[in-house]
Write a protein that holds these residues in place. Structure first.
Motif, PDB file in Angstrom:
ATOM      1  N   GLU A 128      42.931  13.476  42.071  1.00  0.00           N
ATOM      2  CA  GLU A 128      41.540  13.109  42.366  1.00  0.00           C
ATOM      3  C   GLU A 128      40.737  14.325  42.783  1.00  0.00           C
ATOM      4  N   ILE A 129      41.342  15.187  43.609  1.00  0.00           N
ATOM      5  CA  ILE A 129      40.630  16.397  44.057  1.00  0.00           C
ATOM      6  C   ILE A 129      40.280  17.276  42.860  1.00  0.00           C
ATOM      7  N   ILE A 130      41.251  17.447  41.953  1.00  0.00           N
ATOM      8  CA  ILE A 130      41.016  18.298  40.779  1.00  0.00           C
ATOM      9  C   ILE A 130      39.908  17.712  39.907  1.00  0.00           C
ATOM     10  N   LEU A 131      39.975  16.395  39.648  1.00  0.00           N
ATOM     11  CA  LEU A 131      38.978  15.770  38.769  1.00  0.00           C
ATOM     12  C   LEU A 131      37.594  15.748  39.397  1.00  0.00           C
ATOM     13  N   ARG A 132      37.522  15.484  40.698  1.00  0.00           N
ATOM     14  CA  ARG A 132      36.198  15.465  41.350  1.00  0.00           C
ATOM     15  C   ARG A 132      35.597  16.864  41.388  1.00  0.00           C
ATOM     16  N   LYS A 133      36.453  17.870  41.501  1.00  0.00           N
ATOM     17  CA  LYS A 133      35.961  19.246  41.420  1.00  0.00           C
ATOM     18  C   LYS A 133      35.376  19.501  40.032  1.00  0.00           C
ATOM     19  N   LEU A 134      36.070  19.006  38.991  1.00  0.00           N
ATOM     20  CA  LEU A 134      35.558  19.147  37.624  1.00  0.00           C
ATOM     21  C   LEU A 134      34.231  18.413  37.470  1.00  0.00           C
ATOM     22  N   PHE A 135      34.155  17.181  37.963  1.00  0.00           N
ATOM     23  CA  PHE A 135      32.923  16.401  37.840  1.00  0.00           C
ATOM     24  C   PHE A 135      31.750  17.096  38.519  1.00  0.00           C
ATOM     25  N   ALA A 136      32.010  17.645  39.709  1.00  0.00           N
ATOM     26  CA  ALA A 136      30.936  18.303  40.466  1.00  0.00           C
ATOM     27  C   ALA A 136      30.404  19.529  39.728  1.00  0.00           C
ATOM     28  N   SER A 137      31.302  20.291  39.103  1.00  0.00           N
ATOM     29  CA  SER A 137      30.874  21.522  38.431  1.00  0.00           C
ATOM     30  C   SER A 137      30.179  21.245  37.100  1.00  0.00           C
ATOM     31  N   ALA A 138      30.493  20.100  36.466  1.00  0.00           N
ATOM     32  CA  ALA A 138      29.941  19.803  35.135  1.00  0.00           C
ATOM     33  C   ALA A 138      28.777  18.834  35.179  1.00  0.00           C
ATOM     34  N   GLN A 139      28.327  18.469  36.381  1.00  0.00           N
ATOM     35  CA  GLN A 139      27.388  17.360  36.511  1.00  0.00           C
ATOM     36  C   GLN A 139      25.967  17.694  36.074  1.00  0.00           C
ATOM     37  N   SER A 140      25.553  18.930  36.178  1.00  0.00           N
ATOM     38  CA  SER A 140      24.149  19.272  35.915  1.00  0.00           C
ATOM     39  C   SER A 140      24.051  20.468  34.983  1.00  0.00           C
ATOM     40  N   ILE A 141      22.906  20.552  34.297  1.00  0.00           N
ATOM     41  CA  ILE A 141      22.584  21.715  33.469  1.00  0.00           C
ATOM     42  C   ILE A 141      21.183  22.180  33.851  1.00  0.00           C
ATOM     43  N   ASP A 142      20.900  23.431  33.558  1.00  0.00           N
ATOM     44  CA  ASP A 142      19.627  24.040  33.961  1.00  0.00           C
ATOM     45  C   ASP A 142      18.444  23.335  33.298  1.00  0.00           C
ATOM     46  N   GLY A 143      17.423  23.072  34.097  1.00  0.00           N
ATOM     47  CA  GLY A 143      16.178  22.518  33.581  1.00  0.00           C
ATOM     48  C   GLY A 143      16.166  21.017  33.412  1.00  0.00           C
ATOM     49  N   ILE A 144      17.277  20.329  33.704  1.00  0.00           N
ATOM     50  CA  ILE A 144      17.346  18.878  33.551  1.00  0.00           C
ATOM     51  C   ILE A 144      17.629  18.265  34.910  1.00  0.00           C
ATOM     52  N   GLU A 145      16.722  17.375  35.346  1.00  0.00           N
ATOM     53  CA  GLU A 145      16.867  16.777  36.669  1.00  0.00           C
ATOM     54  C   GLU A 145      17.977  15.730  36.692  1.00  0.00           C
ATOM     55  N   TYR A 146      18.067  14.944  35.630  1.00  0.00           N
ATOM     56  CA  TYR A 146      19.056  13.864  35.598  1.00  0.00           C
ATOM     57  C   TYR A 146      20.454  14.445  35.442  1.00  0.00           C
ATOM     58  N   LYS A 159      37.463  24.571  30.514  1.00  0.00           N
ATOM     59  CA  LYS A 159      38.079  25.846  30.134  1.00  0.00           C
ATOM     60  C   LYS A 159      38.277  26.749  31.352  1.00  0.00           C
ATOM     61  N   HIS A 160      37.276  26.788  32.237  1.00  0.00           N
ATOM     62  CA  HIS A 160      37.376  27.644  33.424  1.00  0.00           C
ATOM     63  C   HIS A 160      38.471  27.167  34.372  1.00  0.00           C
ATOM     64  N   MET A 161      38.758  25.888  34.345  1.00  0.00           N
ATOM     65  CA  MET A 161      39.796  25.358  35.232  1.00  0.00           C
ATOM     66  C   MET A 161      41.187  25.464  34.611  1.00  0.00           C
ATOM     67  N   GLU A 162      41.262  25.899  33.353  1.00  0.00           N
ATOM     68  CA  GLU A 162      42.541  25.918  32.653  1.00  0.00           C
ATOM     69  C   GLU A 162      43.522  26.880  33.321  1.00  0.00           C
ATOM     70  N   ASN A 163      44.708  26.374  33.619  1.00  0.00           N
ATOM     71  CA  ASN A 163      45.808  27.175  34.170  1.00  0.00           C
ATOM     72  C   ASN A 163      47.105  26.424  33.910  1.00  0.00           C
ATOM     73  N   SER A 164      48.154  26.858  34.552  1.00  0.00           N
ATOM     74  CA  SER A 164      49.454  26.227  34.309  1.00  0.00           C
ATOM     75  C   SER A 164      49.487  24.783  34.779  1.00  0.00           C
ATOM     76  N   SER A 165      48.570  24.404  35.677  1.00  0.00           N
ATOM     77  CA  SER A 165      48.555  23.036  36.204  1.00  0.00           C
ATOM     78  C   SER A 165      47.482  22.161  35.568  1.00  0.00           C
ATOM     79  N   PHE A 166      46.628  22.753  34.767  1.00  0.00           N
ATOM     80  CA  PHE A 166      45.512  21.992  34.173  1.00  0.00           C
ATOM     81  C   PHE A 166      45.292  22.499  32.745  1.00  0.00           C
ATOM     82  N   THR A 167      45.573  21.650  31.765  1.00  0.00           N
ATOM     83  CA  THR A 167      45.401  22.022  30.352  1.00  0.00           C
ATOM     84  C   THR A 167      44.445  21.029  29.696  1.00  0.00           C
TER      85      THR A 167
END
Length: 766
Positions: free
Chosen positions: A427-445, A398-406
């Protein structure tokens, strides 16, 4: 309020429907009033009959108790008389005392039907005369000596046989009304839950001789019974409702009202004793009250219906718009993540299609994204944490949503329409998404992602997005790796689809190829390391594709293993080897064990054992020469089931081998758990052996495995032996058998039969 109500769009139609429904309900209630009454009467009749029959069983039981006691006593006295005892003996007195003690009745005696000899309570001449007159071979006689007003006695008598041939005496009980009441209520077997019900015993349909305690000592005088019977004969004085009941008589069901009692429904049932009847009564008000309650319920139902329908009308009109919005959100958005769903994606794709086709703008990409280690996350943390990983991915999209990414959300995956100039930008766009969504607070894995991407432009864009989504799925699951260790992005190329088509074609061609004789069985010899003599063979498959060229097993075996068709190959080889061994036996060849592979798919077949037993019918004498090989991975799932099947195969007479031991799932406990005859060490063991260093860890590992197999009495065989040095070191380590290109490649049947017929000792070479 009236003005707002008038603004409602459909109120006129709704009010009309309400009026029609209310009018219909009122009409139905009046039309079916008598029908409802008739149904209720019928139900009540059934209730009366069931209850009266229940009490009747208890009454019969109580009568039978008295009769049984008298019959037993009569039999005892008859035996005494036959032995010479006289009627007034002490034995007779003891018998009468026993009757008194068991039954509770005091007036018990014996009378001589031929004279004046009496014992016990004395009967008057009138009673004796009655017995003399009617007592001819009957088991029981009941005689009433009732007096008006309820003071009554009952005479119950059974015959006393002399020399088991004729009746001379009668054994009797003369019971008062109070004694009968106490006796019957003491041994009552039923439980009547209707407090207002009455039950009576009648003699000759007039005299009341017994009442249940629940009647509260209210007697039914005989003149009222006579009136009942007379009114039943003269139906002119009976009401319409009474006529309806009388016309549907069940066990003499009547309507009765008299002697100050309210109206009752009454059931009269004759007992199997001379002149006796049983009466059960229940107030008619029970039915009338229920009918009134139903009609009252109808009235409240009509009023309630009007009120509820009016409220629903107003509620519907004022909430329909919000419901429309909810339906729209449910139809076009994912409830869990809030992202647009596949329906929304299809609608937006049409706009993209029109825009791309008309303006010929830059290239678009559709990406299908999944959490590749989803199952690992779920197993580690459960559903709640896994949901948080998904919500994190959705939030980042959702945060990445714009005219180039829906972004969009599918059933088990996520989508994104990306406008970019090149694959590298995607690839740059998707890897940026993967990096930002990879972890959540309190979970090491961390979560890992995989994306399948397909591009489309005005010239290559299909009118239906399903084609592009299918291509994304092909890319997403192409060369799927179960050991997920990193994020990956795979772009669709036409060769991927061609490979799927090729695999589908192979699957379709499998059965016809078997019938056309395109599949050939090859045999790779096995040799005894100590004697260099042929000791067996492994059956392998080759495909003479369309009878034109041989396909390597690597081009079709993995395909059939993936889709489950490999079971057809296994069955073909098995049947072929059965016929081959039968042929060799008939030709007088030396029979050697032939191993056939059973894939993991075979063990998922619930009818495996039944099918095998059917196939080997007629081949029982060669079963011991078939060695069934299974890979160790086949034992991982459903361990108990696999063990049970292997034990049954062993009982049938097959030999069993574990194939590919040491290829990833090896567990030494399996050697002792399963009934294997042979353990086949994988070629990877041989490849690691340093023939110049017999103390190396790899050599020691092979040595240890071989020693363990010997400890359990299991043969050892090593695959992939390619030179004499490997052969010699394996022999020195104690290995018994081997196969590999040092001895022979897989051979056509004719070539193998030639070697088998020559039966020569293999000559070593370098």
């Amino acid at each position: 309020m009236i003005g707002r109500f008038a603004e409602l769009k459909n109120y006129r139609q709704s009010l009309f429907i309400i009026v029609v429904l209310v009018f219909t309900m009122i009409s139905v209630s009046f039309v079916y009033k008598y029908k409802i009454e008739e149904i209720m009467v019928s139900a009540l009749k059934q209730q009366i009959v069931l209850k009266s029959k229940g009490e009747l069983e208890a009454v019969n039981h109580n009568f039978n108790r008295i009769i049984s006691v008298l019959n037993l006593a009569s039999l005892s006295i008859s035996k005494s008389i036959s032995k010479g005892d006289y009627i007034g003996s002490a034995r007779t007195a003891e018998t009468i005392n026993d009757i008194t003690r068991v039954s509770g009745f005091l007036d018990i005696g014996i009378t001589d039907l031929q004279g004046e000899v009496l014992y016990g309570f004395k009967l008057d001449d009138q009673d004796i005369a009655k017995l003399k007159k009617i007592y001819v071979g009957k088991t029981v006689v009941t005689v009433t000596v009732s007096k008006y007003g309820g003071n009554y006695d009952v005479l119950i008598a059974v015959p006393v046989y002399v020399n088991q041939s004729y009746v001379r005496y009668a054994l009797y009980i003369k019971a008062t009304g109070d004694e009968l009441i106490r006796y019957f209520n003491k041994y009552t077997l039923y439980n009547d839950g209707v407090n207002s019900s009455l039950s009576f015993l009648l003699y000759n349909m007039y005299d009341v001789v017994h009442i249940n305690e629940k009647t509260q000592n209210r007697l039914l005088p005989k003149y009222t019974v006579r009136e009942l019977l007379d009114s039943a004969r003269e139906k002119n004085n009976i009401s319409i409702r009474q006529k309806q009941i009388q016309n549907q008589v069940i066990d003499n069901l009547y309507v009765f009202q008299g002697n100050g009692l309210p109206a009752h429904y009454m059931s009269i049932i004759k007992l199997p004793y001379d002149g006796w009847s049983f009466v059960y009564m229940i107030p008619a008000s029970e039915l009338d009250d229920k009918i009134r309650a139903i009609m009252t319920m109808f009235g409240f139902l009509i009023i309630g219906t009007m009120v509820i329908l009016t409220i629903l009308l107003v509620y519907y009109e004022y909430t329909v718009e919000s419901n429309r919005k909810k339906v729209y959100n449910l139809a076009y958005f994912d409830e869990f993540t809030g992202l647009p769903n596949r329906v929304n994606l299809r609608a937006n794709y049409e706009e993209v299609y029109e825009s791309t086709y008309q303006n010929k703008i830059e290239e678009y990409y559709l990406a299908t994204v999944i959490i590749s280690n989803f199952h690992i996350l779920h197993n580690l943390y459960g559903t709640e944490i896994t949901n948080r990983f998904e919500q994190k991915l959705a939030s980042c999209m959702k945060h990445m949503e714009n005219s180039s990414f829906t972004p969009y959300k599918g059933n088990n995956s996520y989508y994104a329409i990306i406008r970019a100039e090149s694959k590298s930008e995607v690839e740059i766009i998707l890897r940026k998404l993967f990096a930002s969504a990879q972890s959540i607070d309190g979970i090491e894995y961390r979560s890992l992602f995989k994306a399948g991407v397909c591009s489309f432009t005005a010239s290559s864009m299909p009118s239906n997005i399903d084609d592009i989504m299918d291509k994304c799925s092909i890319a997403l699951y192409d060369h799927e790796d179960e050991n997920v260790s990193q994020n990956s992005i795979v772009f669709f190329v036409p060769e991927m689809q061609e490979e799927i088509i090729r695999q589908n074609n192979l699957e379709k061609e499998l059965i016809p190829a078997i019938y056309n004789g395109e599949f050939l069985v090859y045999l790779q010899p096995k040799y005894d390391l100590n004697t260099n003599r042929l000791s067996g063979a492994e059956a392998l498959i080759r495909w003479n594709y369309k009878l034109q060229r041989l396909l390597p097993p690597g081009q079709f075996i993995p395909v059939f293993e993936k889709n489950g068709s490999i079971a057809n190959i296994d069955n073909f080889i098995f049947v072929s080897i059965l016929d081959l061994l039968k042929k060799w036996k008939d030709l007088g060849y030396r029979l050697v064990p032939i191993s056939v592979n059973f894939s993991q798919v075979q063990f998922r077949n619930p009818n495996l054992l039944r099918d095998l037993k059917e196939r080997i019918r007629g081949y029982e004498d060669i079963i011991r020469y078939i060695d069934i090989e299974i890979t160790e991975s086949s034992t991982i799932d459903s361990q108990d089931t696999v063990l049970e099947i292997l034990n049954e195969l062993k009982k049938i007479g097959f030999k069993l081998s574990m194939d590919d031991f040491g290829t990833g799932y090896s567990c030494l406990s399996n050697i002792s758990l399963y009934p294997f005859d042979t353990i086949k060490l994988d070629k990877s063991f041989v490849d690691k052996i340093d023939v110049n260093n017999r103390n190396s860890p790899d050599v020691m590992l092979v040595s240890d495995v071989i020693q363990i197999t010997k400890h359990f009495g299991i043969h050892s065989l090593v695959e992939g032996v390619e030179n004499i040095d490997q052969k010699n070191i394996l022999r020195d380590l104690g290995c018994e058998y081997c196969q590999g290109y040092y001895y022979s490649a897989p051979l056509p049947l004719a070539e193998f039969e030639r070697i088998l017929g020559e039966d020569k000792i293999f000559e070593d070479w370098r």
